[in-house]
Scaffold this active site. Structure first.
Site, PDB file in Angstrom:
ATOM      1  N   LYS A 111     -64.231 -19.227  24.685  1.00 38.24           N
ATOM      2  CA  LYS A 111     -65.290 -19.977  25.385  1.00 38.24           C
ATOM      3  C   LYS A 111     -66.421 -20.147  24.370  1.00 38.24           C
ATOM      4  O   LYS A 111     -67.215 -19.247  24.147  1.00 38.24           O
ATOM      5  CB  LYS A 111     -65.758 -19.162  26.603  1.00 38.24           C
ATOM      6  CG  LYS A 111     -66.285 -19.991  27.761  1.00 38.24           C
ATOM      7  CD  LYS A 111     -67.484 -20.855  27.415  1.00 38.24           C
ATOM      8  CE  LYS A 111     -68.789 -20.093  27.464  1.00 38.24           C
ATOM      9  NZ  LYS A 111     -69.941 -20.894  26.984  1.00 38.24           N
TER      10      LYS A 111
ATOM     11  N   GLY B 269     -73.485 -12.250  21.647  1.00 39.21           N
ATOM     12  CA  GLY B 269     -74.585 -12.997  22.253  1.00 39.21           C
ATOM     13  C   GLY B 269     -75.762 -12.083  22.519  1.00 39.21           C
ATOM     14  O   GLY B 269     -75.941 -11.053  21.862  1.00 39.21           O
ATOM     15  N   SER B 270     -76.553 -12.448  23.517  1.00 36.41           N
ATOM     16  CA  SER B 270     -77.789 -11.717  23.778  1.00 36.41           C
ATOM     17  C   SER B 270     -77.533 -10.432  24.577  1.00 36.41           C
ATOM     18  O   SER B 270     -76.492 -10.293  25.228  1.00 36.41           O
ATOM     19  CB  SER B 270     -78.749 -12.619  24.562  1.00 36.41           C
ATOM     20  OG  SER B 270     -78.160 -12.929  25.814  1.00 36.41           O
TER      21      SER B 270
ATOM     22  N   GLY C  10     -74.889  -9.757  27.524  1.00 35.62           N
ATOM     23  CA  GLY C  10     -73.965  -8.650  27.240  1.00 35.62           C
ATOM     24  C   GLY C  10     -73.913  -7.662  28.398  1.00 35.62           C
ATOM     25  O   GLY C  10     -72.843  -7.161  28.769  1.00 35.62           O
TER      26      GLY C  10
ATOM     27  N   GLU D  71     -71.222  -7.543  20.679  1.00 32.70           N
ATOM     28  CA  GLU D  71     -72.006  -7.709  19.438  1.00 32.70           C
ATOM     29  C   GLU D  71     -73.279  -8.428  19.854  1.00 32.70           C
ATOM     30  O   GLU D  71     -73.271  -9.629  20.110  1.00 32.70           O
ATOM     31  CB  GLU D  71     -71.214  -8.549  18.422  1.00 32.70           C
ATOM     32  CG  GLU D  71     -69.915  -7.920  17.969  1.00 32.70           C
ATOM     33  CD  GLU D  71     -70.113  -6.858  16.885  1.00 32.70           C
ATOM     34  OE1 GLU D  71     -71.244  -6.709  16.387  1.00 32.70           O
ATOM     35  OE2 GLU D  71     -69.138  -6.171  16.546  1.00 32.70           O
TER      36      GLU D  71
ATOM     37  N   CYS E 151     -78.309 -12.686  13.960  1.00 31.95           N
ATOM     38  CA  CYS E 151     -78.499 -11.366  14.578  1.00 31.95           C
ATOM     39  C   CYS E 151     -78.964 -10.350  13.553  1.00 31.95           C
ATOM     40  O   CYS E 151     -79.726  -9.449  13.863  1.00 31.95           O
ATOM     41  CB  CYS E 151     -77.202 -10.910  15.226  1.00 31.95           C
ATOM     42  SG  CYS E 151     -75.825 -10.907  14.057  1.00 31.95           S
TER      43      CYS E 151
ATOM     44  N   GLU F 230     -86.542  -9.571  20.142  1.00 33.66           N
ATOM     45  CA  GLU F 230     -85.860 -10.479  19.218  1.00 33.66           C
ATOM     46  C   GLU F 230     -86.379 -11.892  19.447  1.00 33.66           C
ATOM     47  O   GLU F 230     -86.302 -12.413  20.553  1.00 33.66           O
ATOM     48  CB  GLU F 230     -84.345 -10.432  19.471  1.00 33.66           C
ATOM     49  CG  GLU F 230     -83.555 -11.258  18.480  1.00 33.66           C
ATOM     50  CD  GLU F 230     -82.064 -11.301  18.797  1.00 33.66           C
ATOM     51  OE1 GLU F 230     -81.703 -11.504  19.971  1.00 33.66           O
ATOM     52  OE2 GLU F 230     -81.255 -11.147  17.865  1.00 33.66           O
TER      53      GLU F 230
END
Ligand code: NAD
Length: 476
Positions: A173, A226-227, A231, A248, A282, A380
């Site tokens: 995806k 992703g974020s 997550g 991750e 990241c 972030e």
């Protein structure tokens, strides 16, 4: 403008609903493509194809043959590197040379895992004189791969290549902001001779196609990049299905520079560590933690270099391209405003470059005198925005570096070996570098601690995500 469908069972197919969404060029804000909006029904079709492939030809393909197919795929990607890089740049904005490097990483990742495919082996275990006990490392089955927009094909490959090497099949995806490279890649999958159903791509939104993929009972493992916020949702949904999720997630990574460091090297590293891909990495260096004795020198030299960076559309190959989307641009601007409203000093940048009246461009921005507990030092930002914090003792530097939720990567610049070892051990991060930023490659594991994630990708550690151990005991 191009039109794109889903890739299921090595065929192009419309979404069941026939719905589509647009993807745009962030340098011009123009629509460049229309993409199928996959939902649960489409995810189910893709998973069924992946499940059938798992039970069919793919399970009868030897490990060496899988390796051969992946080497072939890597060669095809290499042949098409320019087109894939241009697609990536147009779709998400990064400078062309950086997109080319990303695709170079894709090729290396396939070759690494192609070579490893026939080296995935179990062990024999001495449980008793009259029995034989050994382990088989079996593929986990159908795997789901959910990808962010900042390194579209590169991050896809990081989990896909080991999954295929291990004998799994996959449903991908892609991020809704940058789906095009994964779709072009599918044609190469088919050309390489990889059997139908082994690789499937369902484009769509996270809360529709992404969530359906995590929850599908026939998907046996999820690789999510992703974020932190997403997550957390993915892990919750995976828990309901009792399936593993490799996460991750984000980072707020410290570059710690001591007074005895090679300042020129640290400054040189900081330019790309903070501003490559417009800081949308990241593992960007997003916090400078500088000894007070060299703070001015470091920031002064850095400013000189950063002022010379060119900004423009990725296709013109500048140093800095646009931010990926209107939403992310607004998010970065929100943090810049928070920094301006705080006690920090805006040292460089702080807005949109004047020469652009369209496109999501943001100036490289540096705040200094930043309070380590302030929002811009803790959260972030995921843009070309860095905060600088000063310290006077090792203890203070360690405390500032570790005192937040993230723990992805960190670096320390010092000529003192004892101090380097102390920080290598004491920093709460999945990777720590001494006197450099970004040491690693397809061979070295990456991943986070604390909120930055669970599990490791790349290297042999990455392959182990896609096998499960079966213990066999034989009494002759
Ligand atoms: P995001 O979390 O918004 O989206 C990531 C992916 O998840 C997208 O494909 C999205 O469609 C999908 N998604 C959204 N909601 C979902 C749901 N409920 N269920 C399943 N899938 C869902 O992240 P983003 O904005 O695309 O990417 C930026 C983030 O990714 C940053 O935090 C960055 O640090 C992180 N990142 C981490 C690494 C790493 O290696 N640790 C690498 C790249 C990016």
């Amino acid at each position: 403008m191009t039109q794109h469908r889903l890739f299921i069972n090595n065929e192009w197919t419309e979404a069941a609903s026939s719905e589509v969404f647009s993807t745009i060029d962030p340098a011009t804000e123009q629509e460049i493509g229309v993409v199928a909006r996959g939902r649960a029904a489409d995810v189910d079709r893709a998973v069924q194809a992946a499940k059938a492939a798992m039970a069919g030809d793919w399970s009868r393909t030897s490990a060496a043959q899988r390796g051969k197919l992946l080497f072939k795929l890597a060669d095809l990607i290499e042949k098409n590197i320019d087109e894939l890089a241009r697609t990536e740049t147009l779709d998400m904005g990064k400078p062309l040379s950086q997109a080319r490097d990303d695709i170079g990483g894709v090729i290396s990742c396939f070759r690494y895992n192609a070579g490893a495919a026939d080296k995935i082996q179990g062990e024999s275990i001495p449980v008793g004189a009259d029995v034989i006990d050994f382990t088989l490392l079996e593929p986990v089955g159908v795997t789901g791969h959910i990808v962010p927009w900042n390194f579209p094909l590169n991050v896809t490959t990081r989990s896909l290549a080991p999954a295929l090497a291990a004998g799994c099949t996959a449903v991908i995806k892609p991020a809704e902001q940058s789906p095009l490279s994964a779709l072009r890649f599918c044609e190469l999958v088919r050309e390489a001779g990889i059997p139908a159903g082994v690789v499937n791509v369902v484009t769509g939104y996270g809360n529709e196609a992404g969530d359906a993929l995590v929850r599908h009972p026939d998907v046996k493992s999820i690789s999510f990049t992703g974020s932190v916020a997403t997550g957390r949702k993915v892990l919750t949904a995976a828990a309901e299905g009792i399936k593993p999720a490799i996460l991750e997630l984000g980072g707020k990574n410290p570059m710690i520079v001591f007074g005895d460091a090679d300042i020129e090297r640290a400054v040189g590293d900081a330019v790309s560590a903070s501003f490559d891909n417009s800081g949308q990495i990241c593992s960007s260096a997003s916090r400078y933690i500088l000894h007070s004795s060299i703070q001015e020198e470091f920031l002064g030299r850095l400013e000189e270099k950063v002022k010379r960076l060119t900004i423009g559309p990725g296709m013109e190959n500048p140093d800095i391209g646009p931010i990926v989307s209107a939403k992310q641009y607004a998010n970065v601007m929100k943090y810049i405003d928070a920094g301006k409203a705080s006690s920090a000093r805006l040292r460089l940048g702080g807005g949109r470059p004047q020469k652009f009246n369209r496109g999501y461009f943001v100036e490289p921005t540096i705040f200094d005198r930043v309070d380590p507990s302030s929002i811009i030092a803790q959260e972030e930002i995921f843009g070309p925005v860095v905060v600088s914090i000063s310290f006077d003792s090792e203890e203070a530097a360690m405390h500032i570096a570790n005192n937040l939720g993230y723990g992805l990567v960190a670096a320390v610049y010092t000529r003192d070996v004892s101090r380097a070892i102390k920080f290598a051990k004491g920093l709460e991060a999945g990777s720590v570098w001494i006197n450099s930023w970004w040491i690693g490659g397809v061979q070295a594991p990456v991943g986070g601690v604390k909120d930055s994630g669970i599990g490791r990708e790349r290297g042999m550690a990455g392959l182990r995500n896609y096998v499960q151990i079966k213990n066999i005991g034989i009494r002759p």
